[in-house]
Scaffold this motif. Structure first.
Motif, PDB file in Angstrom:
ATOM      1  N   ILE A 112       0.890  -1.160   0.000  1.00 51.92           N
ATOM      2  CA  ILE A 112       0.000   0.000   0.000  1.00 51.92           C
ATOM      3  C   ILE A 112       0.931   1.214   0.000  1.00 51.92           C
ATOM      4  CG2 ILE A 112      -1.999   1.083   1.082  1.00 51.92           C
ATOM      5  CD1 ILE A 112      -2.394  -1.950   0.585  1.00 51.92           C
ATOM      6  N   ALA A 113       0.852   2.007  -1.063  1.00 44.56           N
ATOM      7  CA  ALA A 113       1.773   3.136  -1.169  1.00 44.56           C
ATOM      8  C   ALA A 113       0.995   4.439  -1.140  1.00 44.56           C
ATOM      9  CB  ALA A 113       2.580   3.037  -2.460  1.00 44.56           C
ATOM     10  N   GLY A 114       1.589   5.437  -0.493  1.00 47.12           N
ATOM     11  CA  GLY A 114       0.935   6.730  -0.382  1.00 47.12           C
ATOM     12  C   GLY A 114       1.754   7.834  -1.005  1.00 47.12           C
ATOM     13  N   GLY A 115       1.058   8.837  -1.523  1.00 48.12           N
ATOM     14  CA  GLY A 115       1.705  10.004  -2.111  1.00 48.12           C
ATOM     15  C   GLY A 115       1.223  11.278  -1.459  1.00 48.12           C
ATOM     16  N   ARG A 116       1.553  12.382  -2.115  1.00 46.93           N
ATOM     17  CA  ARG A 116       1.242  13.684  -1.557  1.00 46.93           C
ATOM     18  C   ARG A 116      -0.257  13.910  -1.418  1.00 46.93           C
ATOM     19  NH1 ARG A 116       5.572  17.739  -3.230  1.00 46.93           N
ATOM     20  NH2 ARG A 116       4.883  17.181  -5.314  1.00 46.93           N
ATOM     21  N   GLY A 117      -1.034  13.121  -2.148  1.00 49.05           N
ATOM     22  CA  GLY A 117      -2.492  13.235  -2.042  1.00 49.05           C
ATOM     23  C   GLY A 117      -3.014  12.934  -0.648  1.00 49.05           C
ATOM     24  N   LEU A 118      -2.176  12.349   0.212  1.00 50.36           N
ATOM     25  CA  LEU A 118      -2.611  12.099   1.589  1.00 50.36           C
ATOM     26  C   LEU A 118      -2.595  13.366   2.430  1.00 50.36           C
ATOM     27  CD1 LEU A 118      -0.967   8.653   1.912  1.00 50.36           C
ATOM     28  CD2 LEU A 118      -3.319   9.109   2.574  1.00 50.36           C
ATOM     29  N   LYS A 119      -2.047  14.421   1.848  1.00 53.77           N
ATOM     30  CA  LYS A 119      -2.105  15.760   2.462  1.00 53.77           C
ATOM     31  C   LYS A 119      -1.158  16.005   3.630  1.00 53.77           C
ATOM     32  CE  LYS A 119      -5.514  17.616   0.006  1.00 53.77           C
ATOM     33  NZ  LYS A 119      -5.256  16.967  -1.278  1.00 53.77           N
ATOM     34  N   GLU A 120      -1.045  15.063   4.561  1.00 55.75           N
ATOM     35  CA  GLU A 120      -0.097  15.266   5.658  1.00 55.75           C
ATOM     36  C   GLU A 120       0.369  13.936   6.233  1.00 55.75           C
ATOM     37  OE1 GLU A 120      -1.889  16.688   9.414  1.00 55.75           O
ATOM     38  OE2 GLU A 120      -3.643  17.148   8.182  1.00 55.75           O
ATOM     39  N   ALA A 121       1.503  13.996   6.905  1.00 54.30           N
ATOM     40  CA  ALA A 121       2.142  12.778   7.403  1.00 54.30           C
ATOM     41  C   ALA A 121       1.186  11.944   8.253  1.00 54.30           C
ATOM     42  CB  ALA A 121       3.393  13.139   8.209  1.00 54.30           C
ATOM     43  N   ALA A 122       0.398  12.617   9.073  1.00 51.86           N
ATOM     44  CA  ALA A 122      -0.473  11.887  10.010  1.00 51.86           C
ATOM     45  C   ALA A 122      -1.450  10.983   9.263  1.00 51.86           C
ATOM     46  CB  ALA A 122      -1.229  12.873  10.893  1.00 51.86           C
ATOM     47  N   ASN A 123      -1.833  11.382   8.059  1.00 52.79           N
ATOM     48  CA  ASN A 123      -2.803  10.575   7.306  1.00 52.79           C
ATOM     49  C   ASN A 123      -2.229   9.257   6.790  1.00 52.79           C
ATOM     50  OD1 ASN A 123      -4.838  12.389   7.741  1.00 52.79           O
ATOM     51  ND2 ASN A 123      -4.410  13.573   5.876  1.00 52.79           N
ATOM     52  N   PHE A 124      -0.926   9.079   6.927  1.00 58.72           N
ATOM     53  CA  PHE A 124      -0.359   7.774   6.553  1.00 58.72           C
ATOM     54  C   PHE A 124      -0.907   6.663   7.438  1.00 58.72           C
ATOM     55  CE2 PHE A 124       2.593   6.798   3.205  1.00 58.72           C
ATOM     56  CZ  PHE A 124       2.729   8.020   2.592  1.00 58.72           C
ATOM     57  N   LYS A 125      -1.481   7.060   8.574  1.00 60.28           N
ATOM     58  CA  LYS A 125      -2.167   6.103   9.444  1.00 60.28           C
ATOM     59  C   LYS A 125      -3.198   5.311   8.630  1.00 60.28           C
ATOM     60  CE  LYS A 125      -3.735   4.785  13.686  1.00 60.28           C
ATOM     61  NZ  LYS A 125      -4.768   3.878  13.254  1.00 60.28           N
ATOM     62  N   LEU A 126      -3.896   5.998   7.709  1.00 57.35           N
ATOM     63  CA  LEU A 126      -4.914   5.320   6.901  1.00 57.35           C
ATOM     64  C   LEU A 126      -4.286   4.253   6.006  1.00 57.35           C
ATOM     65  CD1 LEU A 126      -7.020   8.444   5.793  1.00 57.35           C
ATOM     66  CD2 LEU A 126      -7.442   6.876   7.709  1.00 57.35           C
ATOM     67  N   VAL A 127      -3.089   4.572   5.501  1.00 59.42           N
ATOM     68  CA  VAL A 127      -2.362   3.633   4.654  1.00 59.42           C
ATOM     69  C   VAL A 127      -1.913   2.443   5.492  1.00 59.42           C
ATOM     70  CG1 VAL A 127      -0.285   3.351   3.227  1.00 59.42           C
ATOM     71  CG2 VAL A 127      -1.633   5.465   3.086  1.00 59.42           C
ATOM     72  N   GLU A 128      -1.409   2.752   6.690  1.00 56.91           N
ATOM     73  CA  GLU A 128      -0.961   1.676   7.585  1.00 56.91           C
ATOM     74  C   GLU A 128      -2.121   0.784   8.014  1.00 56.91           C
ATOM     75  OE1 GLU A 128       1.138   3.900  10.539  1.00 56.91           O
ATOM     76  OE2 GLU A 128       2.951   3.953   9.301  1.00 56.91           O
ATOM     77  N   ASP A 129      -3.279   1.408   8.217  1.00 54.82           N
ATOM     78  CA  ASP A 129      -4.453   0.614   8.608  1.00 54.82           C
ATOM     79  C   ASP A 129      -4.838  -0.365   7.506  1.00 54.82           C
ATOM     80  OD1 ASP A 129      -4.541   1.933  10.983  1.00 54.82           O
ATOM     81  OD2 ASP A 129      -6.218   3.259  10.448  1.00 54.82           O
ATOM     82  N   LEU A 130      -4.812   0.111   6.273  1.00 49.56           N
ATOM     83  CA  LEU A 130      -5.154  -0.782   5.160  1.00 49.56           C
ATOM     84  C   LEU A 130      -4.130  -1.913   5.067  1.00 49.56           C
ATOM     85  CD1 LEU A 130      -6.879  -1.619   2.787  1.00 49.56           C
ATOM     86  CD2 LEU A 130      -5.663   0.045   1.351  1.00 49.56           C
ATOM     87  N   ALA A 131      -2.865  -1.560   5.236  1.00 45.96           N
ATOM     88  CA  ALA A 131      -1.813  -2.585   5.195  1.00 45.96           C
ATOM     89  C   ALA A 131      -2.059  -3.618   6.295  1.00 45.96           C
ATOM     90  CB  ALA A 131      -0.434  -1.944   5.366  1.00 45.96           C
ATOM     91  N   ALA A 132      -2.442  -3.127   7.474  1.00 39.68           N
ATOM     92  CA  ALA A 132      -2.691  -4.038   8.596  1.00 39.68           C
ATOM     93  C   ALA A 132      -3.885  -4.935   8.288  1.00 39.68           C
ATOM     94  CB  ALA A 132      -2.924  -3.244   9.873  1.00 39.68           C
TER      95      ALA A 132
END
Ligand SMILES: Cc1cc2nc3c(=O)[nH]c(=O)nc-3n(C[C@H](O)[C@H](O)[C@H](O)COP(=O)(O)OP(=O)(O)OC[C@H]3O[C@@H](n4cnc5c(N)ncnc54)[C@H](O)[C@@H]3O)c2cc1C
Ligand SMILES: Nc1ncnc2c1ncn2[C@@H]1O[C@H](COP(=O)(O)O)[C@@H](O)[C@H]1O
Lengths: 327, 263
Positions: A208-228
């Motif tokens: 699961i890869a994230g780019g600038r569209g996530l808007k801010e570092a904290a939103n990578f939590k959403l990416v990590e949740d999907l990975a989990a």
């Protein structure tokens, strides 16, 4: 000279998936051309415990180099040992196209004054030669070479050969370092898992890869949740994101980052710049979520959702959790 | 800051060499030349390979921090590589050497033999190469150069610290990293993350015109392997947009289960 050597990579005492891929590749060749598979395991005392898995994947012989001085990667001692071993007569040697594998195969090749093929995606043994496909030009071009030297040295791209069981005797044979492993010039003083990523990008079947569209570092939590939710997924990022310090550099995928080929790649808020595509376009299935329907990532993707990642990800995470629970 | 330096100044001048390859800009679409073993060069822009740019930047920063030392940039190739060498000079390198060879070579050992012949008697403390050339992606030249020079190698480094005659570096592994050290003189190959190549300033460009650029024949080694063929990778079938927003999630999950079989 028909035996094939496979270097089985370990890290901090653990066998890496890449270490099974090289053995599987060597087994395929040996089955076609005759000869035995000799797998090399090096590490601190105790590393021999992995010999059984190498045998299960097709090693006729497991050459074990156990010594405290191999607890960390010991490039000079390992290269000297492998060059000496290969000099005694092998048809070919497989290494992983990993950070360690690339360093090691280059050193062995340099010692033996032999060309080698790196990051190989295809190989065909024909008589005395080996024809290989080796990606170049940021993976935009396939370069086909013929290696004429024996042994042929190759590093194998992750996923080019999948680990497969093919049980063989796997007789354990202890080998010694060709040089005093404590009297080397190059010393690895520390090996440490990077913070964050639990599953390595190169080994994860899902990324699961994230780019600038996530808007801010904290939103990578959403990416990590999907990975989990997938359970077998690693988290990757674009350079825009690693440059901004949202994610460590080691998470970067692309031309100047990691080259990955998972079964599933989910690109979240990633535009699909050519340099990013260079690192992931060979993934088996690609999903893109981007709010701009003209984003180039949709051309590379098998399935696209046009929408806000911040909305879509939580729903997708729930749906994946349910699918996994139902499966 | 990824690059730190504590070279004890005084009795010696640090000499650095950077091996630079000129490569096509990777942005564009490539076409295979009729020969089948090269790319069609028409309309392509060229520049130094990305990692070599980082390597040049690292070397230049070392001399800037020390306020002393000399960076020599070396490139093998036809006369057009002079343009690339000039760029490195305009970034701040001090002198350049073109090892002239007109035909393209993809053989890492042959290239390294010529580089080592030039580097051998240069008294270099540190030789920097790219982790790989972004065109050939061989990843071998730095290791061959180190072996031919008989000096230690640390490859694909993302941080560098030179302290009291010792190189300390960090290497990025898959999901991990390692710290490595070796004595000088040494060869290092540069990964991303360590330094971004600067854009030459106008002043730098003017200064570069007066810097020495020597041309010598390349003493290439024997060619040990050759390229048979280049191909464009198979195109992916165009994807499809399955829907908008979170309402598309159930359909995506169905496709991942039933069609792609990854869930
Ligand atoms: C020499 C060189 C090497 C490079 N190497 C790499 C490399 O290895 N890896 C790499 O990734 N890049 C690399 N790059 C950088 C690359 O060119 C791009 O700049 C980078 O990949 C862009 O990252 P991004 O997609 O995260 O950001 P952007 O290009 O800014 O894209 C963000 C995307 O998010 C979308 N978006 C915005 N908000 C939302 C939202 N709320 N919901 C959904 N979508 C949204 C936008 O529509 C846009 O498509 C390299 C560049 C150069 C010059
Ligand atoms: N023609 C060349 N001239 C100078 N340096 C080169 C040349 N080719 C390769 N190199 C150096 O070797 C590195 C690795 O190249 P390669 O082994 O081809 O991936 C490059 O990043 C350069 O530092």
């Amino acid at each position: 000279m028909t035996n094939i050597l496979a270097f089985s990579e370990t890290r901090l005492g653990e066998l890496r998936r890449a270490g099974l891929e090289t053995v599987t590749a060597a087994r395929q060749v040996a089955d076609a051309t005759g000869g035995q598979v000799h797998a090399v395991l090096a590490g601190a005392p105790g590393v021999a415990q992995h010999a059984a898995r190498l045998a299960a994947h097709g090693a006729d012989v497991v050459l074990v180099l156990e010594h405290e001085a191999f607890a960390n990667y010991n490039p000079e001692a390992l290269a000297a040992t492998l060059a000496a071993r290969l000099g005694s007569g092998y048809r070919a040697a497989f290494f992983a196209a990993s950070a360690l594998g690339h360093d090691l195969v280059a050193r062995v090749a340099a010692k033996m004054r032999l060309a080698y093929a790196s990051d190989v995606t295809e190989f065909v043994f024909q008589g005395d030669t080996v024809a290989v496909a080796h990606p170049g030009y940021t993976n935009k071009i396939v370069q086909r070479f013929t290696l004429k030297a024996t042994p042929a040295l190759l590093s194998l791209r992750a996923g080019a050969v999948l680990p497969m069981e093919s049980p063989k005797a796997g007789a354990v044979e202890a080998i010694a370092s060709a040089i005093d492993p404590t009297a080397v010039r190059v010393k690895v003083t520390l090996t440490e898992k990077a913070a964050g990523g639990k599953i390595d990008l190169g080994e994860a079947p899902v990324i699961i890869a994230g780019g600038r569209g996530l808007k801010e570092a904290a939103n990578f939590k959403l990416v990590e949740d999907l990975a989990a939710a997938f359970g077998n997924a690693a988290v990757g990022a674009t350079r825009a994101v690693t440059d901004d310090g949202w994610r460590p550099h080691s998470d970067q995928i692309g031309q100047t980052g990691r080259l990955v080929s998972p079964d599933l790649y989910v690109a979240c808020g990633i535009s699909g710049a050519i340099q990013h595509l260079a690192g992931m376009r060979t993934s088996k299935t690609i999903v893109a979520i981007n709010k701009d329907k003209e984003a180039p990532i949709f051309k590379a993707a098998d399935y696209g959702i046009v929408g806000d990642v911040l909305d879509v990800l939580p729903v997708l995470t729930e749906a994946v959790k349910q699918a996994k629970a139902g499966a | 800051m990824y690059l730190s330096l504590a070279l004890s100044l005084g009795d010696f001048t640090v000499k650095l060499a950077v091996c630079i390859k000129r490569v096509p800009d990777m942005e564009g679409r490539f076409k295979i030349a009729p020969s089948g073993t090269g790319i069609d060069e028409a309309g392509l822009k060229y520049d130094m390979s990305d990692f070599d740019g980082y390597a040049a930047e690292v070397a230049i920063q070392i001399t800037e921090k020390l306020g002393a030392g000399e960076v020599t940039v070396i490139s093998i190739g036809p006369d057009v590589v002079q343009e690339t060498l000039r760029k490195a000079l305009s970034m701040g390198a001090h002198r350049a050497v073109q090892l002239k060879h007109d035909a393209p070579v993809s053989d890492g050992l042959a290239i390294a033999t010529a580089l080592a012949a030039e580097l051998k008697d240069g008294g270099y403390d540190l030789v920097l190469c790219g982790r790989m050339a972004v065109d050939t992606q061989n990843r071998s030249t730095g290791a061959f150069v180190a072996e031919l020079l008989g000096v230690p190698l640390i490859s694909a480094i993302s941080q560098l610290n030179v302290e009291g005659g010792v190189v300390k570096a960090r290497r990025e592994l898959e999901g991990a990293y390692e710290l490595v050290e070796c004595p000088l003189p040494a060869v290092v190959t540069i990964d991303e993350g360590i330094a971004r190549a600067r854009y030459p300033s106008l002043k730098g460009i003017m200064a570069a015109k007066k810097k020495p650029l020597e041309v010598k024949p390349a003493q290439l080694g024997a060619i040990t392997y050759s390229l048979d063929k280049m191909e464009l990778p198979a195109e992916r079938a165009a994807g499809r947009i399955i829907g908008e927003g979170k309402d598309a999630v159930p359909e995506l999950v169905r496709l991942l289960k039933e069609e792609a079989k990854v869930l």
